[in-house]
Enzyme design. Structure first.
Site, PDB file in Angstrom:
ATOM      1  N   HIS A  63     -10.992   9.751   7.921  1.00 25.39           N
ATOM      2  CA  HIS A  63     -10.681   8.321   8.021  1.00 25.39           C
ATOM      3  C   HIS A  63     -10.162   7.919   9.400  1.00 25.39           C
ATOM      4  O   HIS A  63     -10.553   6.883   9.925  1.00 25.39           O
ATOM      5  CB  HIS A  63      -9.640   7.987   6.954  1.00 25.39           C
ATOM      6  CG  HIS A  63      -9.290   6.536   6.854  1.00 25.39           C
ATOM      7  ND1 HIS A  63     -10.222   5.574   6.556  1.00 25.39           N
ATOM      8  CD2 HIS A  63      -8.103   5.885   7.001  1.00 25.39           C
ATOM      9  CE1 HIS A  63      -9.630   4.376   6.516  1.00 25.39           C
ATOM     10  NE2 HIS A  63      -8.346   4.537   6.805  1.00 25.39           N
ATOM     11  N   GLU A 120       0.853  -1.187   0.000  1.00 21.87           N
ATOM     12  CA  GLU A 120       0.000   0.000   0.000  1.00 21.87           C
ATOM     13  C   GLU A 120       0.886   1.233   0.000  1.00 21.87           C
ATOM     14  O   GLU A 120       2.112   1.142   0.113  1.00 21.87           O
ATOM     15  CB  GLU A 120      -0.935  -0.003   1.217  1.00 21.87           C
ATOM     16  CG  GLU A 120      -2.021  -1.067   1.083  1.00 21.87           C
ATOM     17  CD  GLU A 120      -2.957  -1.142   2.280  1.00 21.87           C
ATOM     18  OE1 GLU A 120      -3.039  -0.160   3.035  1.00 21.87           O
ATOM     19  OE2 GLU A 120      -3.595  -2.192   2.455  1.00 21.87           O
ATOM     20  N   HIS A 129      -8.802   9.980   4.075  1.00 18.65           N
ATOM     21  CA  HIS A 129      -8.411   8.973   3.076  1.00 18.65           C
ATOM     22  C   HIS A 129      -8.683   9.556   1.699  1.00 18.65           C
ATOM     23  O   HIS A 129      -9.746  10.119   1.457  1.00 18.65           O
ATOM     24  CB  HIS A 129      -9.221   7.691   3.291  1.00 18.65           C
ATOM     25  CG  HIS A 129      -8.613   6.494   2.635  1.00 18.65           C
ATOM     26  ND1 HIS A 129      -8.588   6.348   1.262  1.00 18.65           N
ATOM     27  CD2 HIS A 129      -7.991   5.407   3.136  1.00 18.65           C
ATOM     28  CE1 HIS A 129      -7.979   5.202   0.963  1.00 18.65           C
ATOM     29  NE2 HIS A 129      -7.598   4.615   2.091  1.00 18.65           N
ATOM     30  N   ARG A 182      -0.653   8.834   9.533  1.00 17.26           N
ATOM     31  CA  ARG A 182      -0.486   7.394   9.755  1.00 17.26           C
ATOM     32  C   ARG A 182      -0.155   6.649   8.467  1.00 17.26           C
ATOM     33  O   ARG A 182      -0.764   6.881   7.418  1.00 17.26           O
ATOM     34  CB  ARG A 182      -1.760   6.816  10.362  1.00 17.26           C
ATOM     35  CG  ARG A 182      -1.704   5.316  10.572  1.00 17.26           C
ATOM     36  CD  ARG A 182      -2.881   4.816  11.373  1.00 17.26           C
ATOM     37  NE  ARG A 182      -4.126   4.935  10.669  1.00 17.26           N
ATOM     38  CZ  ARG A 182      -4.547   4.084   9.719  1.00 17.26           C
ATOM     39  NH1 ARG A 182      -3.784   3.056   9.341  1.00 17.26           N
ATOM     40  NH2 ARG A 182      -5.721   4.252   9.150  1.00 17.26           N
ATOM     41  N   ARG A 226      -0.451   9.226   2.396  1.00 15.24           N
ATOM     42  CA  ARG A 226      -1.885   9.476   2.290  1.00 15.24           C
ATOM     43  C   ARG A 226      -2.254  10.952   2.343  1.00 15.24           C
ATOM     44  O   ARG A 226      -3.155  11.402   1.651  1.00 15.24           O
ATOM     45  CB  ARG A 226      -2.531   8.741   3.463  1.00 15.24           C
ATOM     46  CG  ARG A 226      -3.947   8.425   3.269  1.00 15.24           C
ATOM     47  CD  ARG A 226      -4.414   7.549   4.390  1.00 15.24           C
ATOM     48  NE  ARG A 226      -4.284   6.147   4.074  1.00 15.24           N
ATOM     49  CZ  ARG A 226      -4.604   5.172   4.920  1.00 15.24           C
ATOM     50  NH1 ARG A 226      -5.024   5.473   6.134  1.00 15.24           N
ATOM     51  NH2 ARG A 226      -4.491   3.908   4.576  1.00 15.24           N
TER      52      ARG A 226
HETATM   53  C1  SIN Z   1      -7.203   1.169   3.227  1.00 15.31           C
HETATM   54  O1  SIN Z   1      -7.544   0.016   3.031  1.00 15.31           O
HETATM   55  O2  SIN Z   1      -6.891   1.958   2.338  1.00 15.31           O
HETATM   56  C2  SIN Z   1      -7.166   1.673   4.621  1.00 15.31           C
HETATM   57  C3  SIN Z   1      -6.075   1.055   5.357  1.00 15.31           C
HETATM   58  C4  SIN Z   1      -5.739   1.885   6.553  1.00 15.31           C
HETATM   59  O3  SIN Z   1      -6.394   2.876   6.834  1.00 15.31           O
HETATM   60  O4  SIN Z   1      -4.759   1.571   7.208  1.00 15.31           O
END
Ligand code: SIN
Length: 503
Positions: A335, A115, A229, A370, A280
């Protein structure tokens, strides 16, 4: 039905992964644990909604640490991060694999996902619906545990305190309330999504634990760092109206999806060298800016086999009438709160016998932003640590607040109307980008709103009123912290911008 006065070694408030982990560790350490949760079903907990997964160190804690510190915009507390990364692999194996038998994708070979802002693939997941696959077996495990009693649909309204020590909480069910005296109390009440119009949290995320702790005098920290997010569905719905947004996990970009503006251009390479996999906060601001500049942003999932790789998300798109082949319209949504009740590496707050874990706690791991898929991990590691540290205290009876004679009736729509105002102020003025003038004015609007709510809590008791109080207290803490911090860092980004509507 209602609740009766009770005494327990350990009261855990909240039934997400953090609360479950604390209850498990407390019970393992020999405590009799009462887990009170206002959730009437697992879906009411934010952990259930978690998609991406659980980051692990894969035997290389230093690399995970470096990614966490980098994503945090340099503000993560190194001691806290060391705890997280050094215990990650063992905690995940102990609880999720060996105790709960979670069937992560890839089985024992583990299909590690990647990610944003992770330098390598290290995320354990079950499809993109990891939260529910962790939480359901965890709740089942605790329901069968001799030392744990789970009270569902049971809210904590206020902490019981005496001379600086916390002795449990007033708990409520069906408009009846009673003290639950506890040797130690662990707050695991989750985040603050209900303070914003658009959030990836369930509407139950009203900041209750943060408010209860702050009102009892516990320290809070880093409240200005509210994470948005970048890729939540850009529909018209709002939190609580049944049509709220839904998350398009970062894992989708991890598998190759890209963001495009209304002109069809990929724009992330212009914003950050890591493009769509930038941290993010950077991606969220870029999406906001491109939506303002060109009118829309879409998640182009054509580089991957979306339906096969993300079946739950494909189903949700179909339910909402979205054809992923056209690109999925996205916009940022609230988020996660990086700050919260200030705790040490064992989850201890500044109040004696009060612990906090999960999103309501500020461990220092996240700094100003985060890293993806570290929240379930933090919940697990700190839940286990706090549960163990909170075991071994005897409960004492103290005088409970006199809530019993109060009138539970509230004017119809009172809480709804106040929530609408609160969310408008937070969304317009304490969002992804902020200005000092707007923040000051938002704080003063929220102070007035909290005063109106306080006037009611002096004479009335109801769950919805206490949830509104939780949201009002927490929103004010966020706005004040943001107004007091003139340095743009991570999720706290200052620029001259929108005006607050003070109605
Ligand atoms: C996501 O699946 O994008 C969220 C994961 C997270 O907030 O750590």
């Amino acid at each position: 039905m209602g609740v009766e006065e009770r005494t327990t070694d350990m009261l855990v408030v909240g039934s997400g992964i953090a609360g479950c982990a604390a209850a498990l560790a407390g019970a393992r350490a020999g405590a009799d644990v009462t887990l009170a949760t206002k959730a009437a079903r697992p879906e009411d907990s934010t952990s259930f909604w978690a998609q991406g997964g659980v980051a692990v160190a894969r035997g290389d804690p230093e690399t995970l640490k470096a990614d966490i510190v980098e994503a945090s915009d340099g503000l993560a507390d190194p001691e806290a991060v060391d705890v997280l990364v050094s215990e990650a692999d063992d905690a995940v194996r102990d609880v999720f694999v060996d105790t709960l038998d979670v069937d992560f994708d890839g089985d024992e070979a583990f299909d590690y996902g990647r990610e944003a802002a992770h330098s390598e693939a290290r995320i354990l997941h079950v499809d993109a619906a990891t939260g529910r696959h962790l939480l359901a077996p965890f709740l089942n495990h605790l329901a069968d545990h001799d030392r744990v009693q789970v009270l569902e649909d049971t809210a904590a309204l206020d902490l019981l305190t005496h001379e600086g020590r916390v002795h449990g909480a007033m708990i409520e069910l069906d408009d009846e309330w009673a003290p639950c005296f506890a040797g130690a109390t662990v707050l695991a009440t989750g985040g603050i999504g209900a303070c914003y119009r658009r959030s990836t949290n369930p509407p139950t995320a009203t900041g209750d634990g943060i408010a209860m702790a702050a009102l009892a005098g516990a320290d809070v920290a880093d409240m200005e760092y509210v994470q948005f997010h970048p890729t939540a569905f850009a529909g018209e719905g709002e939190i609580g109206d049944g049509q709220g947004t839904f998350l398009l996990s970062e894992a989708v970009r991890g598998e190759g999806a890209v963001l495009r503006n209304a002109e069809g251009e990929r724009f992330m390479p212009d914003y950050h060298p890591d493009a769509d996999l930038a941290p993010r906060d950077v991606v969220a601001r870029a999406v906001k800016q491109e939506r303002e500049r060109t009118g829309a942003v879409r998640l182009d999932v054509s580089p991957l086999s979306f339906d096969d790789e993300f079946p739950d998300l494909a189903d949700e798109c179909q339910r909402r009438g979205i054809d992923p082949a056209d690109g999925i319209p996205v916009a940022p949504a609230q988020h996660f709160l990086c700050g919260g009740i200030d705790v040490d590496t064992e989850g201890r707050t500044s109040l004696d016998r009060l612990f906090a874990v999960g999103e309501c706690a500020r461990t220092g791991v996240h700094g100003a932003n985060r890293l993806a898929s570290t929240s379930l991990l933090e919940s697990l590691v700190w839940g286990l640590r706090a549960g163990e540290a909170a075991a071994g205290f005897d409960a004492e009876r103290v005088e409970a607040p006199d809530l019993l004679d109060r009138d539970p009736a509230l004017p119809d729509t009172f809480a709804d109307e106040k929530f609408v105002r609160l969310r408008r102020v937070m969304t317009d003025s304490v969002g992804i980008t902020r200005s000092t003038a707007d923040l000051d004015r938002a704080a003063s609007v929220l102070r007035r709103l909290k005063g109106e709510v306080d006037a009611y809590t002096r004479t009335r008791t109801s769950r919805s009123l206490y949830e509104l109080r939780g949201a009002a207290v927490t929103a004010l803490l966020v706005a004040r912290a943001a107004a007091d911090n003139d340095e743009s860092r991570g999720c706290h980004h200052l620029e001259e911008g929108a005006a607050v509507d003070a109605d």
